[in-house]
Write an enzyme that holds these catalytic residues in place. Structure first.
Site, PDB file in Angstrom:
ATOM      1  N   SER A 258       0.840  -1.191   0.000  1.00  0.00           N
ATOM      2  CA  SER A 258       0.000   0.000   0.000  1.00  0.00           C
ATOM      3  C   SER A 258       0.872   1.237   0.000  1.00  0.00           C
ATOM      4  O   SER A 258       2.069   1.191   0.317  1.00  0.00           O
ATOM      5  CB  SER A 258      -0.892   0.022   1.241  1.00  0.00           C
ATOM      6  OG  SER A 258      -0.112   0.310   2.398  1.00  0.00           O
ATOM      7  N   ASP A 259       0.288   2.371  -0.329  1.00  0.00           N
ATOM      8  CA  ASP A 259       0.928   3.646  -0.022  1.00  0.00           C
ATOM      9  C   ASP A 259       0.753   3.886   1.470  1.00  0.00           C
ATOM     10  O   ASP A 259      -0.019   3.212   2.159  1.00  0.00           O
ATOM     11  CB  ASP A 259       0.317   4.776  -0.852  1.00  0.00           C
ATOM     12  CG  ASP A 259       1.299   5.918  -1.088  1.00  0.00           C
ATOM     13  OD1 ASP A 259       2.234   6.078  -0.283  1.00  0.00           O
ATOM     14  OD2 ASP A 259       1.122   6.652  -2.075  1.00  0.00           O
ATOM     15  N   TRP A 260       1.451   4.871   1.983  1.00  0.00           N
ATOM     16  CA  TRP A 260       1.483   5.107   3.426  1.00  0.00           C
ATOM     17  C   TRP A 260       0.166   5.755   3.871  1.00  0.00           C
ATOM     18  O   TRP A 260      -0.167   6.857   3.442  1.00  0.00           O
ATOM     19  CB  TRP A 260       2.669   5.994   3.763  1.00  0.00           C
ATOM     20  CG  TRP A 260       3.943   5.246   4.023  1.00  0.00           C
ATOM     21  CD1 TRP A 260       4.728   5.349   5.130  1.00  0.00           C
ATOM     22  CD2 TRP A 260       4.600   4.278   3.192  1.00  0.00           C
ATOM     23  NE1 TRP A 260       5.825   4.502   5.046  1.00  0.00           N
ATOM     24  CE2 TRP A 260       5.765   3.822   3.864  1.00  0.00           C
ATOM     25  CE3 TRP A 260       4.306   3.717   1.957  1.00  0.00           C
ATOM     26  CZ2 TRP A 260       6.623   2.873   3.342  1.00  0.00           C
ATOM     27  CZ3 TRP A 260       5.163   2.770   1.424  1.00  0.00           C
ATOM     28  CH2 TRP A 260       6.305   2.354   2.107  1.00  0.00           C
TER      29      TRP A 260
END
Length: 717
Positions: A258-260
């Site tokens: 995932s992105d953060w």
């Protein structure tokens, strides 16, 4: 292919090694591998997480290894323009600050992208980072997107070719690279709550095609999903895009992170997400770390199958083994001077000469009086902001705090790399009398302009992660300064340092315009060399400059100006017709077209031959018809497919030629660029009939045309 393996007799594949290792792991070890813990920055994450060992330096992400099985810890860093350090490591001496990715896009030079990737991999190794969160390949669908400078282009082919080379360069050093952000992370406004609406087949012909080609060419160890939704489902939990397209149709073997702060639910693991990144950010945004306690609870209750947990871990292990991130020897030596040369070469080739009414190159032997105005040119060159901002060796020349709304507002600053265009011009023009004015007011700038032979005005704009720009104007009254100066002195040159297109109400009044983008730590030198002719400009626009926003697919950007957390939907009704494709379809004339760029020499094209068959192959000759060496970038476009007007970049080649030199260029098209995606069959379809192509200087400047017939066929997936 960076992860393809040549095996000795008895040697195990990355797949078999991953399966064997995963089988020997405990469930606690498995669960520890599917999260990444963000280091303390003093900003969003203020306190060091106790799950990060004391002897591990802070970075974007940390995942513990399994020492008893020889599995190293995963340590991630941002990424595409250098090893970033947004408060993580106070003792870090700084890294090479490469030009923005859009500068690489302007170079149309895959070799530069690979050289930059190798540089990143080597500088990651000496810090112990084995994952680079690089490979940003989102298409530039909107000229207001705050992160366009982190991406390459509006075109799928150009984007894919350059992105793949960057990934291959990084992974050649035994460092895993991502490709990101999968997919349609094309605007920053309320990105956590943005729903990108698009026709699925059009998606396959544009943004997804960029990912597909780049994955085929580079086999990245990881794919990073985006913050946004696509057609109602979050990117990190989008079953269709992750399970059916990426891992199914394309057969991708690496892992999806995932992105953060982009994982609202543990159920994303069922939809294809393999690792939750920056778990503390999810606790901030969504009040939980979904892949820790919630996912363990679902596992204990039988709602999350062990087979899926094993698959997640095996994918991570496979990439470690395939890239060689588990078998490092001593870190390679890093020559920072050589790395600076790569940054300089990239800036030189990515600067675009948009307009030149004979004023450039500047005469170096004459005792000119030159006014340099604005843009903090006395200090350095600007950088984009956010996770892509790099701390250069020796620090910044200056930081101007700007601020803004939302959680990332505090990170909105003007960062200046210490490469002063003013000082470089003085070095290259020893006979000239050069004076500087800060460009604070039109009246003050005019005073210096009136008593100068030539005026060089620097226009800058701060763009970055977490916000989109409201329009294409230059901030802080710079357009008014340029207008006044050009009225006072007709010999005015404008140098633009921005990450996006610029509105130019003063265009007809100035003699020349240079688009320098965010040119990195050696950018001041590169700009001065282009202005003085020490370097012959060869950059070409990788994105279209619209005459005004009214001629773009979305004159008004949905959600712009709404408070943080406002749900927003953007309909990409242009579908696959992104950028120059949209302008060709609508007949609108851009301010400057995709592929445009001038030189201090001239080039001619001749002898076009077009062949059909499984695809189209175009052969033609390029000749330097001028008086000095220069690089050209001839482009081949599909302009018509079986009686349907459709514009697609089929190929390009950067060609360096001396005066009078000629070279034959051959472009073979990827057949998917000639096809439409047939959603019902899940395959690509070429229509039977005549297909026309053009060899062009830009998307609006065809020079040679030809055609061939193709038979109908269904292929690929």
């Amino acid at each position: 292919m960076t992860t393809a393996q040549v095996l000795e007799p008895g040697q195990k594949t990355a797949d078999s090694r991953a399966a064997e290792t995963e089988q020997r792991m405990t469930d606690d070890e498995r669960f520890s591998m599917i999260i990444s813990i963000m280091g303390a920055t003093g900003g969003l994450i203020a306190v060091r997480d106790e799950r990060i060992p004391e002897d591990v330096a802070m970075s974007a992400g940390y995942t513990p290894g399994v020492p008893r099985l020889g599995v190293p810890a995963l340590r991630s860093s941002d990424a595409s323009m250098g090893i970033t350090n947004p408060g993580y490591r106070p003792d870090d001496p700084g890294a090479t600050a490469l030009p923005a990715s859009i500068v690489v896009g302007s170079s149309f030079n895959p070799d530069l992208a690979r050289d930059g990737g190798v540089l990143l991999g080597r500088e990651a190794r000496i810090r112990g980072f084995n994952i680079m969160l690089a490979g940003g390949i989102n298409l530039a669908r909107d000229p207001r997107n705050g992160r366009n400078f982190e991406y390459y282009s509006e075109d799928p082919l150009l984007t894919a070719v350059l992105g793949a080379e960057a990934v291959s360069g990084i992974q050649s050093q035994g460092v895993i690279s991502t490709l990101k952000h999968y997919s349609l992370n094309c605007n920053e406004t309320n990105r956590h709550w943005l729903d990108a609406i698009i026709d699925p087949s059009a998606h396959r012909e544009s943004d997804l095609l960029a990912f597909q080609i780049a994955i085929e060419r580079s086999e990245p160890g990881a794919i990073m999903s985006g913050y946004n939704k696509i057609n109602g489902e979050y990117a990190g939990g989008n079953r269709h895009l992750l399970n059916e397209v990426l891992k199914g149709a394309w057969g991708y073997k690496g892992w999806v992170m995932s992105d953060w702060g982009a994982t609202p639910s543990w159920e994303f693991a069922l939809a294809g997400l393999d690792q939750e990144s920056g778990v503390q950010a999810d606790a901030v945004f969504w009040k939980a770390e979904p892949f820790t306690d919630p996912l363990r609870k679902a596992y204990a209750e039988g709602r999350f199958p062990k087979e899926r947990l094993s698959d997640m871990v095996r994918r991570i292990l496979r990439s470690l083994y395939a890239v060689g991130a588990d078998s490092w020897g001593p870190a390679p030596e890093v020559d920072m001077e050589a790395h600076n040369e790569i940054a300089l070469k990239t800036a030189r080739q990515g600067i675009v000469l948009l307009k030149n009414d004979g004023i450039l190159p500047l005469a170096t032997a004459r005792p000119l009086k030159i006014a340099v105005i604005g843009g903090y040119a006395q200090l350095g060159v600007p950088s984009g902001t956010g996770s892509g901002a790099v701390l250069p060796v020796g620090g910044y020349a200056g930081i101007v705090k700007i601020g803004g709304p939302g959680p990332l507002g505090r990170a909105r600053n003007l960062y200046l790399f210490p490469s002063s265009p003013l000082e470089e011009l003085k070095r290259l023009l020893p006979s000239a009398e050069i004076e500087f004015d800060p460009g604070q007011t039109p009246a003050e700038a005019v005073l210096l302009a009136r008593r100068s032979d030539v005026v060089i005005v620097f226009g800058i704009r701060v763009e970055g992660e977490g916000f989109d720009i409201a329009d294409l104007s230059l901030p802080w009254g710079q357009d008014a300064v340029i207008e006044a100066v050009a009225s006072a002195n007709p010999n005015t040159v404008v140098v633009l340092e921005t990450g996006n297109p610029v509105a130019m109400p003063w265009l007809d009044k100035v003699k020349a315009v240079i688009q320098a983008w965010y040119p990195g730590q050696a950018g001041g030198q590169a700009i001065a060399e282009v202005l003085t002719g020490a370097v012959n400009p060869s950059g070409r626009l990788p994105i279209t400059f619209p005459a005004d926003l009214a001629r773009t697919p979305r004159p008004d950007l949905p959600g712009l100006g709404t408070p943080w957390g406002t749900p927003t939907a953007i309909r990409y009704d242009e579908g696959a017709e992104v950028g120059y494709r949209w302008f060709a379809k609508t007949g609108n004339t851009p301010l400057f077209p995709f592929g445009h760029g001038l030189s201090y020499t001239t080039f001619a094209y001749s002898d076009l031959a077009v062949d059909g068959g499984e695809t189209i192959t175009a052969r033609f000759t390029v000749k330097n018809t001028g008086e000095r060496e220069g690089a050209d970038v001839p482009q081949v476009y599909l302009t018509e497919a079986a009686d349907e007007r459709r514009m697609r970049l089929l190929g390009f080649q950067r060609v360096l030629l001396g005066p009078g030199e000629r070279r034959q260029v051959t472009i073979e098209a990827d057949p998917r660029l000639l096809a439409r995606f047939d959603g019902e069959n899940g395959r690509w379809r070429i229509a039977e009939g005549r297909h026309r192509v053009a060899v062009a200087r830009s998307a609006t400047d065809p020079v040679l045309t030809g055609d061939t017939r193709l038979s109908t066929r269904l292929f690929g997936s």
